[in-house]
Design a protein around this motif. Structure first.
Motif, PDB file in Angstrom:
ATOM      1  N   SER A  57       0.851  -1.186   0.000  1.00 23.79           N
ATOM      2  CA  SER A  57       0.000   0.000   0.000  1.00 23.79           C
ATOM      3  C   SER A  57       0.884   1.231   0.000  1.00 23.79           C
ATOM      4  O   SER A  57       1.983   1.226   0.537  1.00 23.79           O
ATOM      5  CB  SER A  57      -0.932   0.009   1.220  1.00 23.79           C
ATOM      6  OG  SER A  57      -0.428   0.828   2.242  1.00 23.79           O
ATOM      7  N   ARG A  58       0.402   2.254  -0.639  1.00 26.28           N
ATOM      8  CA  ARG A  58       1.158   3.493  -0.701  1.00 26.28           C
ATOM      9  C   ARG A  58       0.167   4.641  -0.573  1.00 26.28           C
ATOM     10  O   ARG A  58      -0.863   4.657  -1.261  1.00 26.28           O
ATOM     11  CB  ARG A  58       1.912   3.581  -2.024  1.00 26.28           C
ATOM     12  CG  ARG A  58       2.404   4.973  -2.417  1.00 26.28           C
ATOM     13  CD  ARG A  58       3.549   5.496  -1.560  1.00 26.28           C
ATOM     14  NE  ARG A  58       3.738   6.934  -1.777  1.00 26.28           N
ATOM     15  CZ  ARG A  58       4.435   7.742  -0.984  1.00 26.28           C
ATOM     16  NH1 ARG A  58       5.035   7.276   0.082  1.00 26.28           N
ATOM     17  NH2 ARG A  58       4.534   9.031  -1.243  1.00 26.28           N
ATOM     18  N   ALA A  59       0.456   5.563   0.306  1.00 28.22           N
ATOM     19  CA  ALA A  59      -0.406   6.734   0.468  1.00 28.22           C
ATOM     20  C   ALA A  59      -0.600   7.407  -0.887  1.00 28.22           C
ATOM     21  O   ALA A  59       0.327   7.481  -1.691  1.00 28.22           O
ATOM     22  CB  ALA A  59       0.233   7.704   1.448  1.00 28.22           C
ATOM     23  N   ALA A  60      -1.816   7.883  -1.134  1.00 25.56           N
ATOM     24  CA  ALA A  60      -2.140   8.521  -2.414  1.00 25.56           C
ATOM     25  C   ALA A  60      -2.475   9.985  -2.180  1.00 25.56           C
ATOM     26  O   ALA A  60      -3.643  10.364  -2.152  1.00 25.56           O
ATOM     27  CB  ALA A  60      -3.290   7.788  -3.090  1.00 25.56           C
ATOM     28  N   SER A  82       3.919  10.527  -5.872  1.00 20.92           N
ATOM     29  CA  SER A  82       2.873   9.870  -6.680  1.00 20.92           C
ATOM     30  C   SER A  82       1.627  10.728  -6.852  1.00 20.92           C
ATOM     31  O   SER A  82       0.569  10.223  -7.179  1.00 20.92           O
ATOM     32  CB  SER A  82       2.460   8.507  -6.075  1.00 20.92           C
ATOM     33  OG  SER A  82       3.492   7.588  -6.218  1.00 20.92           O
ATOM     34  N   TRP A  83       1.738  12.028  -6.602  1.00 17.27           N
ATOM     35  CA  TRP A  83       0.543  12.859  -6.758  1.00 17.27           C
ATOM     36  C   TRP A  83       0.452  13.510  -8.138  1.00 17.27           C
ATOM     37  O   TRP A  83      -0.556  14.112  -8.472  1.00 17.27           O
ATOM     38  CB  TRP A  83       0.483  13.941  -5.662  1.00 17.27           C
ATOM     39  CG  TRP A  83       1.641  14.910  -5.652  1.00 17.27           C
ATOM     40  CD1 TRP A  83       1.992  15.783  -6.628  1.00 17.27           C
ATOM     41  CD2 TRP A  83       2.591  15.108  -4.598  1.00 17.27           C
ATOM     42  NE1 TRP A  83       3.102  16.499  -6.253  1.00 17.27           N
ATOM     43  CE2 TRP A  83       3.485  16.107  -5.013  1.00 17.27           C
ATOM     44  CE3 TRP A  83       2.759  14.533  -3.330  1.00 17.27           C
ATOM     45  CZ2 TRP A  83       4.557  16.546  -4.214  1.00 17.27           C
ATOM     46  CZ3 TRP A  83       3.826  14.976  -2.541  1.00 17.27           C
ATOM     47  CH2 TRP A  83       4.702  15.962  -2.992  1.00 17.27           C
ATOM     48  N   GLY A  84       1.503  13.414  -8.917  1.00 12.43           N
ATOM     49  CA  GLY A  84       1.549  14.128 -10.189  1.00 12.43           C
ATOM     50  C   GLY A  84       0.371  13.825 -11.091  1.00 12.43           C
ATOM     51  O   GLY A  84      -0.358  14.729 -11.518  1.00 12.43           O
ATOM     52  N   GLY A  96     -10.530  10.399 -10.328  1.00 13.77           N
ATOM     53  CA  GLY A  96     -10.482   9.087  -9.676  1.00 13.77           C
ATOM     54  C   GLY A  96      -9.112   8.446  -9.758  1.00 13.77           C
ATOM     55  O   GLY A  96      -8.969   7.227  -9.747  1.00 13.77           O
ATOM     56  N   VAL A  97      -8.078   9.297  -9.824  1.00 13.84           N
ATOM     57  CA  VAL A  97      -6.714   8.807 -10.029  1.00 13.84           C
ATOM     58  C   VAL A  97      -5.953   8.750  -8.704  1.00 13.84           C
ATOM     59  O   VAL A  97      -5.855   9.751  -8.002  1.00 13.84           O
ATOM     60  CB  VAL A  97      -5.955   9.725 -11.015  1.00 13.84           C
ATOM     61  CG1 VAL A  97      -4.473   9.387 -11.040  1.00 13.84           C
ATOM     62  CG2 VAL A  97      -6.546   9.610 -12.410  1.00 13.84           C
ATOM     63  N   LYS A  98      -5.420   7.595  -8.388  1.00 13.90           N
ATOM     64  CA  LYS A  98      -4.512   7.475  -7.252  1.00 13.90           C
ATOM     65  C   LYS A  98      -3.092   7.336  -7.810  1.00 13.90           C
ATOM     66  O   LYS A  98      -2.885   7.375  -9.013  1.00 13.90           O
ATOM     67  CB  LYS A  98      -4.895   6.259  -6.403  1.00 13.90           C
ATOM     68  CG  LYS A  98      -6.333   6.353  -5.868  1.00 13.90           C
ATOM     69  CD  LYS A  98      -6.620   5.368  -4.738  1.00 13.90           C
ATOM     70  CE  LYS A  98      -6.829   3.959  -5.260  1.00 13.90           C
ATOM     71  NZ  LYS A  98      -7.287   3.033  -4.188  1.00 13.90           N
TER      72      LYS A  98
END
Lengths: 330, 256, 732
Positions: free
Chosen positions: C445-448, C518-520, C685-687
């Motif tokens: 799991s990775r924070a989004a 990973s927010w880009g 809806g993008v993580k």
């Protein structure tokens, strides 16, 4: 990189005389190690003599075996039919080293002269007797997992990095050397490189101005049963932790002769005479291979981080002998 | 998306394109006329204009391939003349200058990349006399009379080299920095396979024929001198195998 | 910020197509320009001089010889460097924007610290002259050895912004109630990002306006950092980064070479270019810390967790604190009534750590997911069943519902596709020639995080219809930003992708949060979609006739009788999104072959599943996951920075010693995206994807190696030395 004058020559005698005349001059062949070290300010020549055009590129059959020209590239050598057929261990060893690009540049004469990969040798901020005699050995009590288990002393614990040279040592090659006076001499490959002794700055027995012109490999009967195994920290493009070149000459199941050399263990390609001696005349069995490897490794002297090289060295030697016996890889 | 593609395909077929344009559009999967507008010039520079994505063009492509003169005469200057992408260049270089820096700093051929400058990454790979070598460990001075081919020279008449196309299609890169070296290396690899050159993982080294068909394992070993930190290795292998064996990789894209 | 309402949730019908990268042909032809490659007339070359000690004081620095060398224009040291006067009200806790003065001290805090800067006419001249600068030092004993200084640890203010410590229930109670317990320590080494493009900067002053070509993931924050450092108004600074040769976190902050280059350009009033060396990449551009992670876990006999603790010990620099949140993943992954997660840190003379691909999760998931595997083994339970048994209903950390959580599907689908059922629970049961074959898995799991971003759209007509230009100060570090922006705009505007031009990599354009964490993808495309929708709404308002039947941008433009139209918008997290916990999930399945005698490991096959919400482009998204897996292979098998404890020098000085994976290290990789709609995180809806890919890969590999050999490898990387000499491997 320090300033240097650049000249090139197509004449061996002229090249050697230039080097004889200037103690700060260096030959430039493939450049893969020399330029690397010049950028690090470890090698500091004030003159480079480009010998890339010397007419020493032949790989040919001689009455006693095969002669490898000093300026032939590693790639050509590994892929030459004479080498593949007669000395597949050498082909494999060359191909185990570096990358396709580097093997396209590196020469047979340059390869034996490449210098250790010891990080303390490369880092001019660190003590190193090889780079600056008298400053001490940084690796002796430093990070030494890559370092020697045979033949070292407190002056230097570095290892010789070449793969090709391990095979050449196993194959009883000889080195032909030209000096600055138009003379040549020949020395056994196993005597080309040195142990550190009290002159760790000297990697080999080449005298000033001398130039390797060719390497001769005598005919042998090891081709069918030989192998080169290399263990490294990643699967390719890395220097050996341990490598073993092994060849067996068999008479039925009996070992008539064995040739074994190890890389990553000493300041020079380490010919495993103890193991060879043990195997001579014995049956080619796993038990005997293990006993031979034990005999060789019994003399190992480890450092803080390289104790693993003793079991690994043994197992790699046994593996090399097993694969050589099977004749499967070549 | 698929509908759009079909529509564009149609449009494309209706267009009257020059042969050059057609081949470029084919390779790039670009069909719309709006892209074509940028393609008026079919030179490499014109091509690149298209996707500079509006960074001021003069800043991006100013002084292209015009050799700059050294600011002062060097103490150890060497005159050298070599062919780069079939064009002969004469340069006066510092004896210390590598082929890599000569291309990047003097000829504005920045496609060849500096990743480590010590022969440890392969980003600077190019072809000298047809063989892949490292330009960071090659002195420019030693290149007299040699034929150098860099990434900028692979496309011919504005047609991308099949390897370049395969890299795009198989996404054989991410950041793109190792890519020119990977592609030059791959192109040379095709010749090495034809020649029957062996590698450390070649099964039978004593008996090797020409025109080798390389397994994935073989391709991986032979491409291990080109580091890709983005980790595009599987896609690079797929791209090479598409060119080498005509093998297309099924990526199982989800239907979108 | 606009609330997301039901009908604003984007139709994604036209997204996800595996389009080729729109900038791809520039990259394969060598035409993409990276920072050092911009042609600036009369540019000078900068080359930093580095300290040769790790701790102490520089007593003198002699530049006489260097100044005499051919081509040298100037040698900067603390003696003649600019006196920096950052504005007094500048915030100095944000590492991306805080001022960073250079050459303003004689204190040496880490090996390789920049102590001088040579500027010369050519690169060769600058490099040579840098070697001629000679410093003398008063050395002190450098603090390097982890075990020697670990006792000086303290509690940091936070762990990369997350809480330093969290506690739930009582560990003691949970452990004493457990039927099975384990107490294990794992260790992950120092790692270095080593993007292929070494950091590079060109600084050009034109009057008081500064243009900086920089290898940066962050245009806006870099501009602010430069502004704060040099007291130059932000509007006078332009940072350009159209192409970046990888970042992985190392290009999030502007390191000292950026400021050295700008300082020299300013003082000399000439453009200066600096590309740091691969050696400097090891010592001067950040690293991932060594994390020693103490895990305790207790379960009931049927595998329900009763307690779990994750106590992290790590190091930072003497002059700056950075603590990776390695324990964070344990707070949110599994349901346990009793938990303790702590972070402690101590000062060393090792350069300051920084963000590196999935900071926190990368080392933390190794400890957590190996612990889960070890406990599953104790319980004689399938590792997937054990994890499902402890699946939480809401985020255990704060009780918030998950915006989406498809972890169970990830594990089940992955298991099915991988052939997990063929795995034998007992180790050492599967052999092939000299190889022991093993299967392993791990959950990820990775924070989004999702952040506010702006975007501009310019509509106009070209030869064959409506065209759009999207402009924003975004970056593409290889992630596919160019392409997903084009796809998103095309989707919203109903035009083909190839009629969208994407203009990014320029700090003068509308602000974005840049590429990191990973927010880009989510942040950029939400802004693009918002601005395109906003443009369409605005067009509708301009139409006097009945516009209800008009849907496409082209129809609206024509009805509004416009040939050109421009709109800017900002989009960010909604109030709704804040009510949820946002994470991406995945599972990795690995097959390893171990040659025990030689200590060699092959990884012929990795299969991963990812649930990341909307997939914008199947091709580039897959590549992100593949890249993450390759990083995981590096973390597990090859990567480690080693320092000499006596000198603080780097033994892994270059790419020859710091082993990133090569092509042969990587086998077949199969990636599957689990269809998922996340209606809460953002309008697209993008993580995140890029950091999920690396998370837990090393654990899956170590677990597979255990399945193959029966050996637990708890200290990374898993080298031949450790496998061969297993009994003597260092125990943390």
């Amino acid at each position: 990189m320090r300033p240097f004058t650049y000249t090139k020559t197509e004449d061996t005698a002229q090249a050697t005389s230039k080097l004889a005349a200037n103690e700060n001059a260096k030959y430039l062949a493939g450049g893969t190690n020399l330029l690397d070290l010049m950028k690090e300010d470890v090698e500091r020549p004030d003159e480079l003599v480009d010998i890339g055009l010397l007419d020493l590129t032949d790989i040919k059959e001689t009455s006693t075996g095969v002669s490898l020209g000093a300026m032939a590239k590693n790639t050509e050598t590994a892929n030459h039919p004479l080498v593949r057929k007669n000395f597949p261990m050498l082909s494999l060893a060359i191909l185990a080293g570096a990358s396709g690009q580097i093997r396209n540049m590196a020469t047979n004469g340059g390869n034996p002269n490449q210098r250790t990969r010891c990080a303390y040798f490369f880092d001019t901020a660190m003590p190193c007797n090889k780079r600056e005699p008298g400053t001490g050995c940084g690796a002796l009590e430093g990070q030494n997992h890559m370092h020697a288990i045979f033949g070292w002393n407190e002056n230097c614990v570095a290892v010789h990095p070449s793969d090709m040279c391990i095979a050449l040592a196993a194959l009883d090659a000889t080195v032909t050397i030209a000096d600055g006076n138009g003379k040549t001499r020949t020395i056994p490959f196993t005597e080309y490189h040195r142990l550190p002794g009290d002159q760790p700055e000297r990697d080999n027995n080449l005298e000033r101005g001398e130039l390797i012109t060719s390497i001769e490999i005598p005919k042998n009967n090891f081709a069918k049963n030989s192998y080169y195994v290399k263990v490294r920290d990643r699967s390719s493009y890395a220097f050996a932790l341990i490598s073993v070149g092994a060849g067996l000459e068999l008479q039925g199941k009996t070992i008539k002769n064995a040739r074994i050399a190890m890389g990553g263990v000493a300041h020079k390609p380490w010919r495993a005479y103890e193991a060879e001696q043990f195997l001579k005349g014995k049956e080619a069995t796993e038990e005997n291979f293990e006993a031979a490897a034990d005999a060789e490794m019994a003399n190992a002297k480890t450092l803080e981080h390289n104790a693993f090289k003793v079991p690994l060295g043994k197992q790699a030697m046994v593996r090399a002998l097993n694969v050589a016996l099977s004749g499967e890889k070549v | 998306m698929k509908e759009n593609k079909d529509k564009n395909q149609q449009e494309y077929q209706e267009l009257q394109l020059s042969a050059d344009e057609k081949s470029i559009l084919d390779q790039l999967g670009i069909f719309g006329k709006s892209r074509r507008r940028f393609l008026g010039q079919s030179s490499a520079a014109g091509l690149s204009l298209m996707a500079t994505q509006f960074i001021p063009i003069d800043k991006v492509f100013g002084q292209e391939t015009v050799p700059s003169t050294p600011p002062v005469p060097f103490k150890n200057a060497v005159d050298v003349s070599f062919s780069i992408n079939t064009k002969t260049q004469q340069l006066t270089v510092d004896s210390r200058m590598t082929l890599l820096d000569a291309l990047r700093e003097r000829l504005q051929l920045t496609g060849t990349k500096k990743g480590c400058d010590h022969g440890q990454c392969g980003a600077c790979t190019l072809l000298v006399d047809g063989k892949r070598v490292l330009s960071c460990l090659t002195l420019a001075a030693s290149c007299e009379g040699k034929e150098v081919t860099s990434i900028e020279g692979l496309a011919e008449n504005s047609e991308l080299h099949p390897m370049q196309k395969a890299f795009i299609k198989n996404d054989g890169f991410q950041c793109g920095y190792c890519t020119p070296g990977q592609i030059c290396s791959s192109v040379a690899l095709m010749d090495e396979a034809k020649n029957g050159d062996a590698s450390y993982v070649t099964e039978d080294i004593m008996n090797i024929s020409e025109n080798l068909t390389l397994s994935d394992e073989e391709v991986r070993e032979r491409m291990s001198g080109n580091i890709c930190r983005c980790g595009a290795y599987p896609n690079i292998v797929a791209a090479i195998q598409e060119v080498h064996q005509g093998r297309e990789t099924d990526y199982n894209w989800q239907e979108s | 910020m606009a609330e997301i309402t039901e009908n604003m949730i984007k139709s994604k019908d036209n997204l996800g197509a595996p389009e080729n990268r729109i900038e791809g042909f520039l990259k394969v032809t060598g035409k993409a320009k990276y920072a050092a490659e911009f042609s600036v007339p009369n540019v000078l070359y900068g080359f930093p001089v580095r300290s040769t000690i790790a701790a102490g004081t520089m007593t003198d620095i002699d530049t006489a010889e260097a100044e005499k060398a051919e081509g040298v224009v100037k040698v900067f040291t603390h003696k003649n460097a600019m006196k920096f006067n950052p504005a007094p009200d500048v915030e100095s806790t944000n590492k991306m924007t805080m001022p960073k003065s250079v050459l303003n001290t004689t204190a040496i805090n880490s090996f390789g610290q920049y102590i001088g800067f040579v500027v010369a006419e050519t690169f060769e001249q600058a490099r040579y002259a840098a070697n001629l600068v000679k410093a003398t030092y008063q050395e002190t004993d450098p603090k390097i050895d982890f075990d020697k200084y670990v006792d000086t640890a303290y509690k940091p203010d936070n762990a990369n912004g997350a809480a330093t410590d969290t506690q739930r229930g009582s560990m003691e109670e949970g452990m004493s109630n457990a039927s099975k317990t384990l107490d294990i320590t794992y260790q992950t080494p120092i790692e270095v990002h080593n993007p292929m493009e070494p950091h590079a900067t060109i600084a050009v002053f034109e009057g008081d306006a500064l243009t900086v070509y920089d290898a940066t993931q962050m245009l806006g924050p870099s501009k602010v950092a430069i502004s704060n450092t040099f007291n130059i108004p932000q509007e006078k600074i332009r940072v350009l980064a159209p192409y970046i040769g990888g970042g992985f976190g190392s290009k999030l902050r502007a390191w000292d070479h950026v400021m050295l280059t700008i300082m020299a350009a300013k003082m000399l009033d000439k453009p200066v270019k600096t590309a740091i060396t691969r050696q400097m990449m090891q010592t001067n551009a950040g690293l991932r810390q060594l994390n020693r992670q103490h895990m305790r876990i207790g379960t009931s006999t049927d595998g329900k967790l009763t307690a779990m603790s994750h106590e992290v010990m790590t190091h930072t620099a003497v002059d700056e604190v950075f603590v990776e949140q390695a324990g964070f993943i344990t707070r949110t992954m599994y349901d346990t009534p009793n938990q303790l997660v702590t972070h402690r840190v101590f000062d060393t003379n090792i350069q300051v750590p920084t963000w590196m691909r999935a900071p926190g999760e990368t080392p933390g998931s190794f400890a957590l997911e190996c612990t889960m595997d070890e406990m599953a083994d104790q319980l004689q339970m399938d590792p997937i069943a054990f994890r499902i048994k402890n699946e939480p209903k809401t985020n255990p950390l704060d009780g918030k519902p998950f915006s989406s959580r498809s972890l169970v599907q990830c594990m089940q689908v992955g298991a099915d596709k991988f052939g997990w059922s063929k795995r034998k629970q007992e180790p050492r049961q599967n052999t092939k020639d000299n190889w022991l074959v093993g299967y392993g898995m791990a959950a990820a799991s990775r924070a989004a995080p999702y952040q506010e971003s702006s975007s501009r759209v310019k509509l106009s007509y070209g030869d064959d219809g409506l065209e759009a230009v999207i402009e924003m100060a975004a970056t593409d570090i290889g992630t596919g930003t160019y392409t997903i922006i084009a796809q998103t705009a095309a989707n919203c505007l109903d035009i083909p992708v190839d009629r969208v031009a994407v203009n990014i990599g320029d700090s003068d354009l509308p602000a974005t949060p840049g590429s990191g964490g990973s927010w880009g993808a989510g942040s950029f495309t939400s802004a693009v979609d918002a601005v395109c929708e906003k443009a369409k709404s605005a067009l509708k308002n301009k139409i006097t006739s009945d516009s209800s039947a008009l849907t496409t941008a082209d129809e609206l433009m024509k009805a509004a009788k416009l040939t050109e139209f421009e709109m800017e918008a900002t989009e960010g997290p909604s109030e709704d999104s804040k009510k949820y916990a946002h994470f991406s999930y995945g599972a990795h399945f690995v097959e390893v072959w171990v040659d025990e005698d030689l200590g060699m490991v092959k990884i012929p096959r990795v299969l991963s599943t990812s649930a990341v919400g909307t997939v914008l482009n199947q091709k580039t998204a897959r590549s992100q996951v593949v890249g993450g897996i390759v990083w995981g292979i590096g973390q597990a098998m090859t990567e480690e920075t080693t320092l000499d404890k006596r000198y603080g020098s780097y033994v892994t000085r270059t790419f020859a010693d710091y082993h990133v994976p090569v092509n042969l290290d990587v086998g077949d990789i199969e990636v599957h995206f689990i269809p998922e709609e996340d209606e809460h995180i953002n309008r697209m809806g993008v993580k995140g994807i890029g950091e999920l890919g690396i998370t837990s890969v090393a654990a899956a590999i170590a677990n597979a190696i255990y399945n193959a050999t029966g050996k637990r490898m708890r200290t990374l990387p898993i080298t031949p030395a450790k496998l061969v000499d297993y009994e003597k491997q260092p125990v943390a």
